[in-house]
Design an enzyme around this catalytic site. Structure first.
Site, PDB file in Angstrom:
ATOM      1  NE  ARG A 305     -17.583  63.802 103.761  1.00 54.10           N
ATOM      2  CZ  ARG A 305     -16.484  63.466 104.410  1.00 54.10           C
ATOM      3  NH1 ARG A 305     -16.469  63.404 105.715  1.00 54.10           N
ATOM      4  NH2 ARG A 305     -15.391  63.174 103.741  1.00 54.10           N
ATOM      5  CE  LYS A 383     -21.154  63.140  99.739  1.00 59.82           C
ATOM      6  NZ  LYS A 383     -20.898  62.181  98.683  1.00 59.82           N
ATOM      7  CG  PHE A 435     -19.259  66.999  94.576  1.00 62.38           C
ATOM      8  CD1 PHE A 435     -20.361  66.728  95.348  1.00 62.38           C
ATOM      9  CD2 PHE A 435     -19.283  68.133  93.764  1.00 62.38           C
ATOM     10  CE1 PHE A 435     -21.470  67.551  95.316  1.00 62.38           C
ATOM     11  CE2 PHE A 435     -20.392  68.972  93.735  1.00 62.38           C
ATOM     12  CZ  PHE A 435     -21.477  68.666  94.517  1.00 62.38           C
ATOM     13  CD  GLU A 436     -18.972  68.844  99.859  1.00 63.15           C
ATOM     14  OE1 GLU A 436     -19.442  68.490 100.944  1.00 63.15           O
ATOM     15  OE2 GLU A 436     -19.147  69.961  99.356  1.00 63.15           O
ATOM     16  N   GLY A 437     -16.415  63.258  98.767  1.00 62.28           N
ATOM     17  CA  GLY A 437     -16.292  61.861  99.180  1.00 62.28           C
ATOM     18  C   GLY A 437     -17.298  61.018  98.428  1.00 62.28           C
TER      19      GLY A 437
END
Ligand SMILES: Cc1cc2nc3c(=O)[nH]c(=O)nc-3n(C[C@H](O)[C@H](O)[C@H](O)COP(=O)(O)OP(=O)(O)OC[C@H]3O[C@@H](n4cnc5c(N)ncnc54)[C@H](O)[C@@H]3O)c2cc1C
Length: 651
Positions: A305, A383, A435-437
């Site tokens: 992340r 993030k 994205f990526e959570g």
């Protein structure tokens, strides 16, 4: 290039479409919970912060990177900078494609092996220098940053580093370090934030598995030769089953790259729809073991992340450079616009936020490299914070640029002005909040970790399935925990006017962080007591708790950075910026505290229910109806592909 006006996975139906897996809310949560790393084997600054304990000893002094390694990394960054300055970012935007020669140049520099150990042919960069490299190359064009990041942070190198065996590392990593591209394939048409509905299946056969399914939105998917694929292994004799991670050769028979997707931003992204039809994957390509797939994905993301905020830091730096020069030059109403207070505030916000965000990211990287702390909360916070703040910074830059902020770089250049692509940066940044959570999922993920201490002592009290005996035992355990813990939240160093003197003029900010962290823990405890098991549904409350935690973490990182750099050439300037940043962050934190209990959450939830029921449909009148053809989510149809393969090979 393909367009996106056709259904993404709607190839000619040969058999029945696969129905979406039926998973209820409880099952979905169980899958996520099972994938969670339950243990805390190392200390965590973030976890302690949410418990009301400001453990500055965990982050100050900052860990020092190995000087020899750092020197080699700096030399690489120099070469990368020279190369980046030759890249025509505008061409990538215009042609929606990173040219082959750029990809080859990156491979020659070993940029595809930045995170791969030297013994496998990579550069073995630390997280700190890897992120600095992404910040730099992303400023040439953010699609290049996304390519390298998806390849190394979530693609094959990172899960193999953490969970692969020696044979796998020797087989795959040298290829990747030399320039083969990898991708990570979890998302499916019916699987976004919730992996429990995963329907790609890996059926055990002699010597391995047969893979069937369709994966959506795989970044690098059209370019990649090695894929990490998440698939369900059915439980059977000798197979524990469950979501499993495989390394798949993209050239295997039965793999078709059906489409290249196009987006609002990151136009150079090589993002695919990938079909697997009866694809053989040898047993030796299972990463870890069966059933470990989601845990691998989540653990990979702990450090993975960090690359996304690295690009956000880059965006902040770029916005600041443009905003500073433009606002000083542009004169309106008799003054450079930088001198009008409304614009001045935006400049101060961009400068201070870039400083704070970089401090947070560097701190996370140093902690990750040092390997003495659990950084899952910190990495998730940076993030979340980085993606939200970078978006705000780019938006403010557009405002400062006025009409020119909305104009494309090509159009500006055609009129003879400087080709500043602010609108592109805004578009490119938008995906980071998804994205990526997504931000919503990051809130839940961090909140889950933040309240873990409460759940571990009070878990059975609030578990509807727990027996009375278990509830009673949990009650006693919780009583003992809270009797010890609650008194520690009432007083602390932050109340002592002379405390944190080692931070000089920033000491007041550290005192605030200490007090606010205890207050945050108290509020979380009240919420636990009030809502018990229902707390997990109070997403408005939890989101604010997490956002306050993010501000406090960012303030801590900014003050620690300023202290560490105090003796350097920019020491005084850094301290000023840290001060401005902390003042702004404190106001945001206070506003969040104010709305913890005084908000419209319940009203909004009730109104949303009525919105969905159609009660307010009359408000939609007056515009043309939205398109009503085609499903919202295209079902996928099993079987061989019926479309042309659109894979791309750059060498
Ligand atoms: C450009 C791009 C690149 C991508 N690259 C990759 C890749 O390389 N590999 C890969 O596997 N995937 C990739 N993805 C997929 C990406 O990770 C998903 O889009 C993301 O996980 C969100 O899933 P979704 O789009 O299906 O949204 P959904 O899950 O359908 O969510 C819709 C909305 O509901 C919210 N939401 C969902 N669940 C909850 C909840 N429980 N509580 C509160 N809010 C909720 C979400 O935050 C979101 O706002 C990419 C996507 C894009 C657009």
């Amino acid at each position: 290039m393909t367009t996106t006006d056709e259904p993404t996975t709607g190839t000619a139906p040969t058999t029945q479409a696969v129905p979406a897996a039926s998973v209820d809310e409880r099952q979905a949560r169980q899958v996520a919970e099972a994938a969670r790393e339950a243990d805390w084997r190392q200390p965590s600054f973030g976890k302690e912060l949410f418990l009301g304990r400001l453990r500055l000893d965990l982050i100050d002094p900052l860990p020092v990177p190995d000087p020899e390694r750092a020197e080699r990394a700096e030399a690489f960054l120099g070469r990368l900078r020279d190369f980046a300055s030759t890249v025509d970012g505008a061409r990538i935007e215009r042609e929606a494609r990173i040219p082959d020669e750029v990809l080859r140049g990156l491979a020659d520099l070993k940029a595809f092996g930045m995170k791969i150990d030297e013994k496998y042919g990579g550069l073995g960069l630390t997280n700190l220098h890897y992120c600095k490299a992404l910040t730099l190359i992303g400023s040439a064009n953010p699609s290049i940053g996304a390519l390298l990041s998806a390849h190394q942070s979530i693609g094959v190198p990172q899960p193999l580093k953490l969970f692969g065996n020696d044979e796998q590392k020797q087989r795959f990593l040298p290829r990747l370090a030399a320039g083969e591209v990898s991708a990570f394939l979890l998302t499916e048409p019916d699987v976004g934030s919730d992996p429990a509905r995963l329907s790609t299946v890996a059926t055990p056969v002699e010597g391995g598995y047969r893979l069937d399914g369709v994966k959506l939105w795989a970044t690098n998917g059209t370019l990649a030769t090695l894929l990490v694929v998440m698939a369900q292994v059915p439980k059977s004799e000798g197979h524990r089953g469950g979501i499993t991670a495989f390394v798949v050769e993209a050239d295997s028979p039965g793999v078709t790259i059906e489409r290249r997707n196009a987006f609002m931003g990151l136009r150079g992204l090589e993002n695919s729809v990938t079909r697997f039809h009866d694809v053989f994957v040898p047993e030796a390509n299972v990463i870890g073991r069966e059933g470990l797939g989601l845990k691998i994905a989540l653990t990979t993301l702990n450090t993975g992340r960090l690359s996304l905020p690295a690009m956000c830091v880059g965006a902040g730096k770029w916005c600041l450079a443009v905003a500073r020069q433009w606002a000083a030059e542009r004169v309106q109403w008799g003054l450079p616009v930088a001198k009008h207070e409304a614009v001045a505030k935006k400049l101060a916000f961009i400068a201070a936020t870039t400083y704070g965000l970089e401090a947070m990211l560097d701190l996370c990287c140093l902690l990750a490299d040092d390997e003495r702390n659990d950084i899952r909360i910190e990495a998730a916070l940076v993030k979340l914070y980085g993606s939200e703040m970078a978006w705000l910074m780019a938006d403010e830059l557009i405002q400062i640029r006025g009409g020119r902020g909305y104009e494309t770089a090509d159009s500006l250049a055609a009129r003879g002005e400087r080709a500043i692509n602010a609108e592109q940066i805004l578009r490119d940044l938008r995906i980071n909040r998804i994205f990526e959570g997504s931000t919503e999922i990051m809130h839940l993920f961090i909140a889950r970790e933040a309240v873990d201490a409460h759940l571990s002592v009070a878990g059975d009290i609030i578990d509807p399935d727990a027996t009375l005996g278990r509830k009673a035992r949990a009650g006693a355990k919780a009583g003992a925990f809270y009797a010890r813990w609650l008194p520690t939240l009432t007083v602390g160093r932050g109340q002592n006017p002379g405390a944190f003197g080692e931070y000089g003029p920033l000491a007041a900010h550290m005192r605030y962080v200490e007090r606010a962290s205890r207050k945050l823990a108290r509020e979380t405890f009240y919420a636990m007591a009030r809502w018990q098991g229902k707390l997990e549904r109070k997403q408005g409350f939890l989101g604010r708790v997490v956002d306050i935690g993010a501000e406090l973490f960012a303030m801590s990182a900014a003050c620690v950075r300023a202290r560490a750099e105090a003796g350097g050439p920019d020491g005084a300037a850094g301290r000023e910026l840290a001060d401005v940043f902390c003042r702004q962050a404190r106001l945001r934190a206070e506003a969040l505290f104010d709305t913890l209990w005084d908000n419209t959450d319940a009203v909004d939830v009730a109104a949303a229910r009525r919105v969905v029921d159609g009660r307010y449909a009359f408000v939609e009148e007056g515009v043309l109806p939205i398109p009503d053809e085609g499903p919202w989510v295209a079902p996928w149809v099993p079987g061989p592909s019926t479309v042309e393969d659109v894979r791309r090979r750059y060498r």
